[in-house]
Design a protein around this motif. Structure first.
Motif, short mmCIF file in Angstrom:
data_model
loop_
_atom_site.label_atom_id
_atom_site.label_comp_id
_atom_site.label_asym_id
_atom_site.label_seq_id
_atom_site.Cartn_x
_atom_site.Cartn_y
_atom_site.Cartn_z
N ASP A 648 0.83 -1.21 0.00
CA ASP A 648 0.00 0.00 0.00
C ASP A 648 0.86 1.25 0.00
O ASP A 648 0.64 2.18 -0.76
CB ASP A 648 -0.89 0.05 1.25
CG ASP A 648 -2.18 -0.74 1.07
OD1 ASP A 648 -2.43 -1.18 -0.08
OD2 ASP A 648 -2.91 -0.91 2.06
N THR A 649 1.83 1.28 0.91
CA THR A 649 2.61 2.51 1.08
C THR A 649 3.90 2.48 0.29
O THR A 649 4.52 3.52 0.07
CB THR A 649 2.99 2.70 2.56
OG1 THR A 649 3.79 1.58 2.97
CG2 THR A 649 1.78 2.81 3.45
N GLN B 244 5.03 7.64 9.60
CA GLN B 244 5.78 6.95 8.55
C GLN B 244 7.09 7.68 8.28
O GLN B 244 7.09 8.90 8.10
CB GLN B 244 4.97 6.89 7.24
CG GLN B 244 3.62 6.22 7.37
CD GLN B 244 3.70 4.70 7.46
OE1 GLN B 244 4.79 4.12 7.60
NE2 GLN B 244 2.56 4.05 7.39
N TYR B 321 3.57 9.96 -3.86
CA TYR B 321 3.51 8.77 -3.01
C TYR B 321 2.78 9.03 -1.70
O TYR B 321 2.31 8.11 -1.05
CB TYR B 321 4.93 8.28 -2.72
CG TYR B 321 5.68 9.17 -1.75
CD1 TYR B 321 5.67 8.88 -0.38
CD2 TYR B 321 6.34 10.32 -2.17
CE1 TYR B 321 6.31 9.72 0.54
CE2 TYR B 321 6.98 11.15 -1.27
CZ TYR B 321 6.96 10.85 0.07
OH TYR B 321 7.58 11.68 0.97
N LYS B 322 2.69 10.32 -1.31
CA LYS B 322 2.08 10.61 -0.01
C LYS B 322 0.59 10.29 0.01
O LYS B 322 0.04 10.05 1.09
CB LYS B 322 2.31 12.09 0.36
CG LYS B 322 3.71 12.38 0.89
CD LYS B 322 3.72 13.67 1.69
CE LYS B 322 5.12 13.92 2.26
NZ LYS B 322 5.13 15.05 3.20
N LEU B 325 0.13 6.72 0.75
CA LEU B 325 0.72 6.58 2.09
C LEU B 325 -0.29 6.99 3.15
O LEU B 325 -0.50 6.29 4.14
CB LEU B 325 1.97 7.44 2.19
CG LEU B 325 2.67 7.43 3.54
CD1 LEU B 325 3.78 6.41 3.53
CD2 LEU B 325 3.22 8.79 3.89
N SER B 328 -3.36 4.57 3.36
CA SER B 328 -3.03 3.37 4.10
C SER B 328 -2.86 3.64 5.59
O SER B 328 -3.31 2.87 6.44
CB SER B 328 -1.75 2.78 3.52
OG SER B 328 -1.21 1.84 4.38
N THR B 329 -2.23 4.77 5.91
CA THR B 329 -1.91 5.05 7.32
C THR B 329 -3.17 5.47 8.10
O THR B 329 -3.37 5.05 9.24
CB THR B 329 -0.83 6.15 7.42
OG1 THR B 329 0.25 5.79 6.54
CG2 THR B 329 -0.28 6.27 8.82
#
Ligand SMILES: Cc1cc2nc3c(=O)[nH]c(=O)nc-3n(C[C@H](O)[C@H](O)[C@H](O)COP(=O)(O)OP(=O)(O)OC[C@H]3O[C@@H](n4cnc5c(N)ncnc54)[C@H](O)[C@@H]3O)c2cc1C
Ligand code: SF4
Lengths: 685, 338
Positions: A648-649, B244, B321-322, B325, B328-329
């Motif tokens: 995912d990340t 992260q 990408y954030k 990210l 998901s986070t």
């Protein structure tokens, strides 16, 4: 030279350890048996300077303080490409506390007009232009900011691919005479051939040039992998930055240096300032780390010396973090094209490699010898190009070139294994002829439990696991110009002297171990005074040469000194010296168990206050340095890594690494582990 | 580093008498005559060493008595003095018991050495992270310049920068602890030179770049933070925090999320969801809060809330990408509540 035949332990313990016969000079000591039969060698001996280091007692170059010492700062360009039209130092000069200013100028012959201008052309941000010495670092920094440099800007290029394009700004329009800095053992490429910003190709190494017929090889192939891999630029970042303190006394130039090579710095300073080598003393007691970029005096060394000369005072010149990043070396990047062919059964039929890398304004951005030698493929060719850019110069870094090369090749081998439907580990068993790496694979795989590896796509979670293996190799090099002095003093003290420096790997400790083993003493009984060019010349800390070059002469010198001491004891006891030995700090006799004398007492028999013996590295007795074989081209490492990827990340986490490395005779297990751990951590970060 | 004088403040009043500017004002329009506060000094000395801040006087407020106390009352909540170190918060058992997300955030901030030095007041008042802002060699709106180096289309290195509220400055706030504080609806107590005391919520303490490019918070010269107050939790308050980073040992946040819920059973009754390193100041995601309130806490609803939060994201050239990210986070953080 008279020689005798002796058998050396040879092979891989637990696998094929046997013996090999060599001719050695008659006066050399008997060959040591395997480590199990030794008392100190190969054991976990605590570093002799561990306490000094962790308590802050150890004084590094940056800690040196001398009476009247000035602090210096470099003036650096803040443009990537420019002609300097003038430099105005008037404001800096008049700042209270400033003692000397030195500007770097083009050398010009007397009476001739300088067609290149007064100052060197600026080719990267951070290029040294001059320096100032002042009463404090703060004043020196302030003074630097008061210097006004007038530039004529020129177009620049900092990106490797743009630099390769037609019409890109040209970094060097003159041929480059400078040779690549490959540490002690890098290849020397010729920078004069090439077009635009591209130099090269280099197509051969000391393992030879191209082999076989690539075209025919690829025709034979059932499977071909063709890929381009990239690696990025890394900067070294040792804890202690580059730097020196220069104390130019009337009789001698004293240089305290954070260096991997005291001897090279000595030679450089002597040559630049036209001094006899005997009048330059370079000293490095404690070294705050270096990974290949600290082999020379750099520009800061001569700068500090010039400022010391102008001011008549000692000058401290350590660089800061930013300077380290922009100007003091880096591992060049790489763009590597690889084409590898194999038959259905996995046999390699061809390896073609073409690489481009940029070491900024320097050369040396090749990808090493890994593709050439790791797997004995009959058809091979490489073309390695350097691309010049307006960026700080690259420098050697732990296995220069080979790190990039190993990454590319091992990726391609994995892809090939996948195409062939083979397990990547067993595929390496098939194509790798190295006995050393075979054993490393077996033992590593067991520790790692390679059998857990699942086929691609097995993991159903967001976080997926990958298990992989990679290999590398680095030949064994020896610097024959490696000498050591061992002294026995008449107070029972034993001292080791050499210019070899302890880069932080524990060189001081292993030297003490070797002498303690030979003299039947304890490690703590030995004083190690190294890192001083007033002592016999030792090797530079690069290319993995130090231990293999410096420990044999250390043992020989200790052996010679011992012989002389025992002669005195033999005379006193009226026995033959050959029956005497030293064990646990006592001189004893094979023939008569009654005879005993503490080592310290024996030293009192000396006529002079010391026995001093200097020994130099002997050649390898005509045996070890073969292009292939256990002690040279066949060395290497195998590493296994377990990695999680959050799909995912995109976060990648290295969960576990098992590293199997070959190293010859291990001298100190703890320090050896530190070396490997350090390498793995540096590789991961 | 310039030469400056050093003043050891003995009381809040004493400090406020001495001060005449803020680091923010001085960075935006340097006078080189400023007298500014220093607490732990970690952020302040970074600016001085880079040569961007040249104060005339440093007022050390670190030793003012009474500002380094943590107290907890089940009814009134927690008060943390502005000089309390991050290390003291990290090891405080009441913080761990009642404000888990704060405990986690503090323990993931900086390094043990830095936590020993840094204070909470200094932490929330530190300036943003942006390499151009913090480098003497680059132009930047926040230093009173006329361009944002991070936004330049070809050359802008903006991989760590903001994906939300990034219309002017695109830097992100440095305090990952503020992410958790805001999620707990903490307030900042500020006293001015007239002795007036005000209490502002974290939401109001921070100032977006669109409103004022010169500062990230409302602090004016002659104002001092004395404490940070967290409301008392109920027995149904649950919280968590995830950060992260590129390097696990210690690193600046690439994206961090604090979630504080009032739950009944497995249902979220009220939600507080704050994102760090997403915008120029800590960002409360109303969209995510709305999406999860009065819903069962499960994978599907957590993902819906996370995606709702990211609807307004406008990544720059290098920080795309954030978005995944954060999706998901946020999802993971919400699910950790259940
Ligand atoms: C390598 C590194 C990693 C870091 N990682 C993180 C991280 O992951 N997360 C995180 O949150 N932080 C991180 N930090 C930041 C660090 O936590 C802050 O720098 C620190 O908290 C600042 O606290 P200080 O007490 O040293 O502040 P100071 O430097 O003393 O002050 C900072 C600013 O606040 C002002 N100030 C201080 N106290 C008051 C007050 N009472 N009233 C009004 N103004 C005041 C000062 O004038 C100054 O402008 C990191 C720092 C470093 C160097
Ligand atoms: S992102 Fe903000 S802080 Fe960074 S350069 Fe642009 S304006 Fe300055």
């Amino acid at each position: 030279m008279d020689t005798r035949k002796e058998k050396f332990p040879y092979g891989i313990p637990g696998h094929n350890l046997s013996e090999i016969e060599r001719e050695i000079p008659i006066e050399e000591p008997p060959v040591w048996p395997v480590n199990d039969k030794l008392k100190i060698i190969g054991k976990r001996v605590t570093r002799i300077d561990a306490l000094d280091k962790v308590t802050g007692k150890a004084k590094y170059t940056s800690d040196v303080r001398l009476p009247g010492m000035l602090f210096a700062k470099m003036l650096r360009s803040n443009l990537p490409h420019a002609v300097i039209t003038s430099i105005d130092i008037s404001k800096a000069e008049s700042l209270p506390g400033v003692h000397a200013i030195h500007l770097i100028e083009n050398v010009q012959k007397e009476g001739e007009e300088n067609k290149n201008g007064k100052y060197p052309m600026v080719k990267y941000v951070g290029q040294p232009l001059g320096g100032i010495a002042a009463e404090s670092l703060e004043i020196a920094k302030d003074a630097i900011s008061l210097i006004k440099v007038n530039y004529e800007k020129k177009p620049f290029v900092i990106d490797i691919e743009s630099a390769m394009e037609m019409g890109a700004p040209i970094v060097f329009d003159e041929p480059i005479t400078q040779q690549e800095d490959g540490g002690d053992v890098g290849e020397v490429h010729d920078g004069s051939k090439g077009e635009g910003n591209v130099r090269g190709p280099s197509t051969s190494s000391f393992f030879g040039g191209p082999r076989g017929d690539l075209e025919a090889g690829f025709k034979e192939a059932d499977v071909i992998v063709e890929r381009t891999y990239r690696t990025q630029v890394h900067t070294h970042m040792p804890l202690e930055t580059h730097g020196v303190v220069v104390d130019w006394r009337p009789d001698m130039m004293m240089v305290y240096a954070s260096t991997q090579n005291t001897n090279a710095v000595r030679n450089e300073m002597a040559s630049i300032f036209n001094l006899p080598k005997s009048k330059v003393r370079v000293f490095c007691d404690f070294m705050g780390g270096g990974f290949g970029a600290k082999h020379s005096a750099g520009s800061f060394g001569p700068m500090a010396a010039n400022l010391a000369k102008k001011s008549g005072r000692p000058v401290w010149l350590m660089l800061d973090r930013q300077e380290e990043h922009i100007a003091e070396g880096n591992r060049p990047n790489s763009i590597q094209y690889l084409k590898i062919g194999a038959r259905k059964d996995g046999t390699l039929t061809g390896i073609e490699q073409r690489s481009h890398g940029t070491a900024g304004v320097a050369l040396g951005a090749g990808v090493g010898r890994i593709a050439q030698i790791l797997y004995p493929c009959p058809n091979f060719a490489t073309e390695q190009y350097d691309v010049l850019t307006n960026a700080g110069p690259g420098a050697a870094w732990r296995a220069p070139g080979n790190v990039q090369g190993a990454f590319g090749l091992e990726q391609a081998i994995d892809e090939l294994a996948e195409k062939l439907g083979m397990d990547p580990l067993s595929y390496r068993d098939l194509i790798d002829k190295s006995e050393v790496r075979k054993v490393e694979r077996q033992r590593g795989a067991k520790l790692f439990d390679w059998s857990r590896r699942q086929p691609a796509g097995s993991g159903k979670d967001v976080v997926k696991k990958g298990l992989g293996v990679g290999q590398s190799t680095w030949p064994r090099f020896v610097t024959l110009d490696s000498s050591v002095e061992v002294k026995i003093h008449n107070d029972g003290g034993v001292e080791i002297r050499s210019s070899v420096q302890d880069i932080g790997t524990g060189t001081k400790t292993i030297l003490a171990q070797v002498v303690a083993e030979e003299l039947g003493l304890k490690v703590k009984d030995i004083t190690v005074n190294i890192g001083d060019t007033f002592f016999p010349v030792g090797p530079g800390s690069g290319g993995s040469v130090v231990t293999g070059s410096i420990t044999p002469p250390t043992r020989n010198a200790a052996f010679e000194a011992k012989k002389e001491l025992l002669k005195l004891v033999a005379k006193k006891w009226e026995t033959d010296v050959v029956e005497l030995f030293i064990e646990d700090g006592q001189v004893g006799s094979n023939k008569n168990a009654e005879l005993k004398m503490p080592f310290k007492e024996a030293t009192k028999l000396m006529r002079t206050s010391q026995i001093s013996k200097i020994a130099s590295r002997s050649d390898d007795y005509g045996g070890f340095q073969q292009p292939w074989g256990l002690a040279y081209g066949d060395l290497g490492s195998v590493q296994f890594a377990e990695v999680s990827v959050n799909t995912d990340t995109g976060f990648v986490k290295v969960d576990r690494v098992v590293a199997a490395h070959s190293c010859g005779r291990p001298l100190n297990i703890g320090q050896l582990e530190s070396q490997i751990n350090g390498g793995v951590i540096q590789g991961v970060s | 580093m310039n030469k400056f004088s050093w003043y050891e403040a003995t009381s809040i009043e004493d400090a406020l008498q001495q001060v005449n500017s803020t680091v923010s004002e001085e960075l935006y329009q340097p006078t080189n005559k400023a007298s500014v506060f220093k607490s732990g000094g970690i952020d302040m000395f970074d600016w001085i060493k880079e040569g961007l801040l040249k104060p005339q006087k440093i007022i050390n407020i670190r030793n003012i008595p009474g500002l380094d106390i943590i107290s907890y009352d089940p009814k009134r909540g927690m008060s943390i003095g502005s000089n309390v170190t991050l290390a003291d918060i990290a090891s405080n058992p009441e913080v761990k018991d009642h404000y888990l997300a704060l405990h986690q955030a503090v323990n993931h901030a900086a390094t043990p050495q830095l936590r020993n030095m840094s204070t909470l007041g200094g932490n929330i008042a530190q300036r943003n992270r942006c390499w151009y802002f913090r480098s003497a060699d680059h132009d930047c709106f926040r230093k009173g310049g006329d361009r944002c180096s991070a936004r330049q289309s070809e050359t802008g290195e903006n991989e760590n920068h903001a994906i939300i509220d990034n219309g002017s400055c695109v830097s992100v706030h440095a305090s990952s602890i503020a992410t958790a504080l805001m999620a707990f609806n903490a307030s900042v107590v500020i006293i001015n030179v007239e002795g007036e005391k005000k209490k502002v919520t974290m939401d109001d303490f921070f100032v977006t770049a669109g409103k004022d490019i010169a500062m990230e918070n409302i602090l004016q010269a002659k104002e001092i933070i004395t404490e940070i107050i967290l409301p008392a939790p109920t027995k149904n308050t649950k919280s968590t925090y995830i950060k992260q980073v590129a390097r696990e040992s210690y690193d600046w946040s690439l994206g961090d999320v604090a979630v504080v819920f009032e739950v009944s059973g497995n249902t979220c009754r009220s939600a507080s969801i704050v994102l760090g390193a997403a915008a120029p100041v800590p960002y409360r995601s109303m969209e995510a809060q709305r999406a999860i309130e009065n819903k069962t806490i499960n994978s599907e609803n957590a993902l819906a809330a996370a995606e709702a939060a990211m609807k307004i994201a406008r990544p720059l050239a290098k920080n795309g990408y954030k978005v995944p990210l954060f999706v998901s986070t946020i999802k993971q953080a919400i699910l950790e509540i259940s």
